[in-house]
Structure formats: C-alpha cells, structure tokens
Design a protein around this motif. Structure first.
Motif, PDB file in Angstrom:
ATOM      1  N   GLU A 211       0.840  -1.197   0.000  1.00  0.00           N
ATOM      2  CA  GLU A 211       0.000   0.000   0.000  1.00  0.00           C
ATOM      3  C   GLU A 211       0.874   1.245   0.000  1.00  0.00           C
ATOM      4  N   ASN A 212       0.450   2.269  -0.724  1.00  0.00           N
ATOM      5  CA  ASN A 212       1.082   3.595  -0.649  1.00  0.00           C
ATOM      6  C   ASN A 212      -0.025   4.641  -0.623  1.00  0.00           C
ATOM      7  N   LYS A 213       0.332   5.890  -0.741  1.00  0.00           N
ATOM      8  CA  LYS A 213      -0.654   6.974  -0.620  1.00  0.00           C
ATOM      9  C   LYS A 213      -1.697   6.956  -1.737  1.00  0.00           C
ATOM     10  N   ASN A 214      -1.390   6.235  -2.838  1.00  0.00           N
ATOM     11  CA  ASN A 214      -2.299   6.214  -3.984  1.00  0.00           C
ATOM     12  C   ASN A 214      -3.246   5.014  -3.996  1.00  0.00           C
ATOM     13  N   GLY A 215      -2.997   4.056  -3.110  1.00  0.00           N
ATOM     14  CA  GLY A 215      -3.859   2.879  -3.078  1.00  0.00           C
ATOM     15  C   GLY A 215      -3.103   1.637  -2.639  1.00  0.00           C
ATOM     16  N   LYS A 216      -3.621   0.472  -3.019  1.00  0.00           N
ATOM     17  CA  LYS A 216      -2.971  -0.779  -2.635  1.00  0.00           C
ATOM     18  C   LYS A 216      -3.140  -1.831  -3.721  1.00  0.00           C
ATOM     19  N   THR A 217      -2.295  -2.850  -3.669  1.00  0.00           N
ATOM     20  CA  THR A 217      -2.350  -3.963  -4.610  1.00  0.00           C
ATOM     21  C   THR A 217      -1.794  -5.198  -3.933  1.00  0.00           C
ATOM     22  N   LEU A 218      -2.051  -6.357  -4.524  1.00  0.00           N
ATOM     23  CA  LEU A 218      -1.492  -7.606  -4.016  1.00  0.00           C
ATOM     24  C   LEU A 218      -0.335  -8.010  -4.919  1.00  0.00           C
ATOM     25  N   TYR A 219       0.861  -8.086  -4.340  1.00  0.00           N
ATOM     26  CA  TYR A 219       2.064  -8.494  -5.081  1.00  0.00           C
ATOM     27  C   TYR A 219       2.243  -9.999  -4.937  1.00  0.00           C
ATOM     28  N   LEU A 220       2.458 -10.666  -6.070  1.00  0.00           N
ATOM     29  CA  LEU A 220       2.687 -12.112  -6.062  1.00  0.00           C
ATOM     30  C   LEU A 220       3.896 -12.445  -6.920  1.00  0.00           C
ATOM     31  N   ASN A 221       4.727 -13.355  -6.427  1.00  0.00           N
ATOM     32  CA  ASN A 221       5.862 -13.833  -7.209  1.00  0.00           C
ATOM     33  C   ASN A 221       5.828 -15.358  -7.197  1.00  0.00           C
ATOM     34  N   SER A 222       5.866 -15.942  -8.390  1.00  0.00           N
ATOM     35  CA  SER A 222       5.707 -17.397  -8.514  1.00  0.00           C
ATOM     36  C   SER A 222       6.955 -18.181  -8.153  1.00  0.00           C
ATOM     37  N   ALA A 231       4.750 -22.751  -7.180  1.00  0.00           N
ATOM     38  CA  ALA A 231       3.772 -22.317  -8.179  1.00  0.00           C
ATOM     39  C   ALA A 231       2.712 -21.485  -7.487  1.00  0.00           C
ATOM     40  N   LEU A 232       2.141 -20.541  -8.214  1.00  0.00           N
ATOM     41  CA  LEU A 232       1.002 -19.780  -7.720  1.00  0.00           C
ATOM     42  C   LEU A 232      -0.268 -20.439  -8.229  1.00  0.00           C
ATOM     43  N   GLU A 233      -1.246 -20.615  -7.336  1.00  0.00           N
ATOM     44  CA  GLU A 233      -2.524 -21.202  -7.719  1.00  0.00           C
ATOM     45  C   GLU A 233      -3.661 -20.271  -7.297  1.00  0.00           C
ATOM     46  N   TYR A 234      -4.621 -20.073  -8.211  1.00  0.00           N
ATOM     47  CA  TYR A 234      -5.784 -19.235  -7.933  1.00  0.00           C
ATOM     48  C   TYR A 234      -7.036 -20.089  -8.038  1.00  0.00           C
ATOM     49  N   ARG A 238      -9.214 -16.927  -4.332  1.00  0.00           N
ATOM     50  CA  ARG A 238      -8.104 -16.919  -3.380  1.00  0.00           C
ATOM     51  C   ARG A 238      -6.812 -17.385  -4.048  1.00  0.00           C
ATOM     52  N   TRP A 239      -5.710 -16.738  -3.658  1.00  0.00           N
ATOM     53  CA  TRP A 239      -4.381 -17.111  -4.135  1.00  0.00           C
ATOM     54  C   TRP A 239      -3.668 -17.943  -3.075  1.00  0.00           C
ATOM     55  N   LYS A 240      -2.817 -18.864  -3.541  1.00  0.00           N
ATOM     56  CA  LYS A 240      -1.935 -19.555  -2.599  1.00  0.00           C
ATOM     57  C   LYS A 240      -0.631 -19.920  -3.304  1.00  0.00           C
ATOM     58  N   LEU A 241       0.437 -19.987  -2.521  1.00  0.00           N
ATOM     59  CA  LEU A 241       1.723 -20.447  -3.028  1.00  0.00           C
ATOM     60  C   LEU A 241       1.816 -21.938  -2.772  1.00  0.00           C
ATOM     61  N   HIS A 242       2.017 -22.700  -3.822  1.00  0.00           N
ATOM     62  CA  HIS A 242       2.155 -24.146  -3.665  1.00  0.00           C
ATOM     63  C   HIS A 242       3.640 -24.497  -3.667  1.00  0.00           C
TER      64      HIS A 242
END
Length: 274
Positions: A211-222, A231-234, A238-242
């Motif tokens: 999050e910063n002053k402009n908003g937020k996001t979800l960062y994911l790295n596989s 691996a990333l699974e959706y 919902r996201w999860k790291l396998h």
C-alpha cells in the motif's frame, strides 16, 4: 488418476536446459493438476545457457506436458523472460490454446491481474547483458554443486542446504535489489489500478499486500523451479503459493510412470500397425 482442478496456475523460471532445473519434480507437479489456465511467466527454456549436449528426456517431458495441456483445452500463455528473450520476436502469436506474449492482463472474478516476468526492472540485464549472462552461468554451476552437496546430506539423513539463498540473505545489495524490485512493481501496479501484480525473475516466491498513498495492490511472485520449486494457484477468489514437497507425491509417482509407459506402448503399437 485423480487430479486437482485449478482455475489458474502461474509458474516461472523453469530454466529447462540447465543443470539446475528440477524438471522431474515439475513434471510430477504438472501431472497432479488440471488447470483451466496455465501461465508460464518467463525463463521457461533457458536459451542463454542452452547446450546442444544437455537437454535430457525429463526436460523434454515437461514441454510435452505443457503442449498436452493446450491440446486438451487448457489455455496456455507463454510470457517471455530475459533467458528466453529470443522468443520476443514472435510475441503476440497464437496457436490454438497456446499464446506467446510479453505481458498479460487477466480478469479474475472482477479484478485485474497484471502479469509479466520482471526483467524490465533489472538494470544488469538491460544495460550490461554480458555481465548478466556470465552471472547466470556461475549461478548454474553453483546450483549444480549445491545439488551434489544436498545428495550427500540426504545420505547422511540431514536437511538440504541452499547456497544461493544463504548468499542472497547475507549480501545486503541482493536484499536491497529484491526490495527495490517489489516496490517498483507494486508502485506501478497501484498507479495503473491493477488489483494483482504477478512477477517471476528474482526467484523469491511471495504473496503480500502493498500500500502507498495512492492505493494498494497484491504483489505475487511465482518463485522458480531451481531453488524453491513453487507455483502460484488461484481458486475460488483466493491465491496460494504451492510448495513442492516430495513426500506428498511419492505414492503417485509410480502412477505417472505407468501413465507414460502406457502412452509409449500405445504410440509404438500405432507405429507398428502403420
């Protein structure tokens, strides 16, 4: 054979064609899932380190498995990375369910996911490519030595040890590089109003909200299939790291081998008939 149904799977940094690639484990993982969409997020075939003398059957089987997914209805996106950048001249090419792209935006349950490899943020790749390639060669041999050491540790009943993880954790510059990478990716994603930003490249599997002053996001790295085997699974919003764990697949590995044996025998019988 029962396979897990997954809406979306993201894998990256397979580095097929190098000593460090855990192709056998990756094939086992891929054989255990049935994804609707499969995203290959860069550095799949390592063209930088490609050797004519080294591309074993296990690596070829991974490619065959990916093609099999596409032929059976899975949408497969191949996003180019720096180690397979030669493919960028063919970007935006579609062959049935297989698409070759440099970046990708997907809508997931009303949210936007921005997916790209991440080498665009790496100054060493952009401005001193020969240094990056030399570093890649050294890294490949470091992983090869590490695998031998871990084999010895396994014979002694001890836990495996990662040279590269230890080096990354102890070198401040490497830690800062990872932090800067994540911050740059998330700042841009927030600016562009993406709900998710998904990268590979740095071999650091992670899911975190930024999050910063402009908003937020979800960062994911596989992550990767050299050090971390992730691996990333959706699924169901919902996201999860396998994380690949050998003992979870051990019972099924013989089934995978039997499946391959039956396929090979079927192919041979067809050829003999013809």
């Amino acid at each position: 054979m029962k396979k897990r149904k997954v809406e979306l799977v993201v894998i990256s940094d397979l580095h097929l064609g190098t000593f460090g690639s855990h192709a056998t484990e990756l094939y086992t993982y891929l054989s255990s899932i049935k994804p609707k969409v499969l995203v290959l997020n860069g550095d799949i075939i390592d063209i930088w380190q490609f050797r004519k003398s080294y591309f074993p059957q296990t690596h070829l089987k991974v490619i065959q498995k990916i093609i099999s997914f596409a032929s059976k209805g899975t949408k497969v996106y191949y996003i180019t990375g720096n180690h397979d950048e030669m493919l960028r001249k063919f970007s935006d090419m579609n062959m049935g369910n297989l698409a070759l792209v440099d970046k990708l935006v997907l809508e997931l349950d009303g949210k936007k996911a921005w997916i790209f490899h991440g080498d665009v943020f790496d100054a060493s790749v952009q401005h001193a490519k020969w240094i990056a390639k030399l570093g890649g060669l050294g890294y490949d041999y470091l992983i090869l030595i590490n695998r031998f050491v871990n084999w010895c540790l396994k014979q002694l009943g001890k836990e495996p040890y990662s040279f590269s993880k230890k080096i990354k954790a102890s070198v401040k510059k490497a830690v800062k590089h990872i932090s800067d990478f994540e911050e740059t990716a998330t700042d841009l994603a927030i600016e562009k109003e993406y709900d998710y930003v998904i990268c590979g490249h740095i071999h650091e599997p992670k899911i975190m909200e930024k999050e910063n002053k402009n908003g937020k996001t979800l960062y994911l790295n596989s992550g990767d299939w050299v050090e971390n085997l992730t691996a990333l699974e959706y699924n169901k919003k919902r996201w999860k790291l396998h994380y690949y764990k050998q003992h979870e697949y051990q019972e099924d590995e013989n089934l995978f081998e039997m499946e391959d044996l039956v396929s090979d025998q079927l192919l041979q019988s067809i050829l003999i008939t013809k």
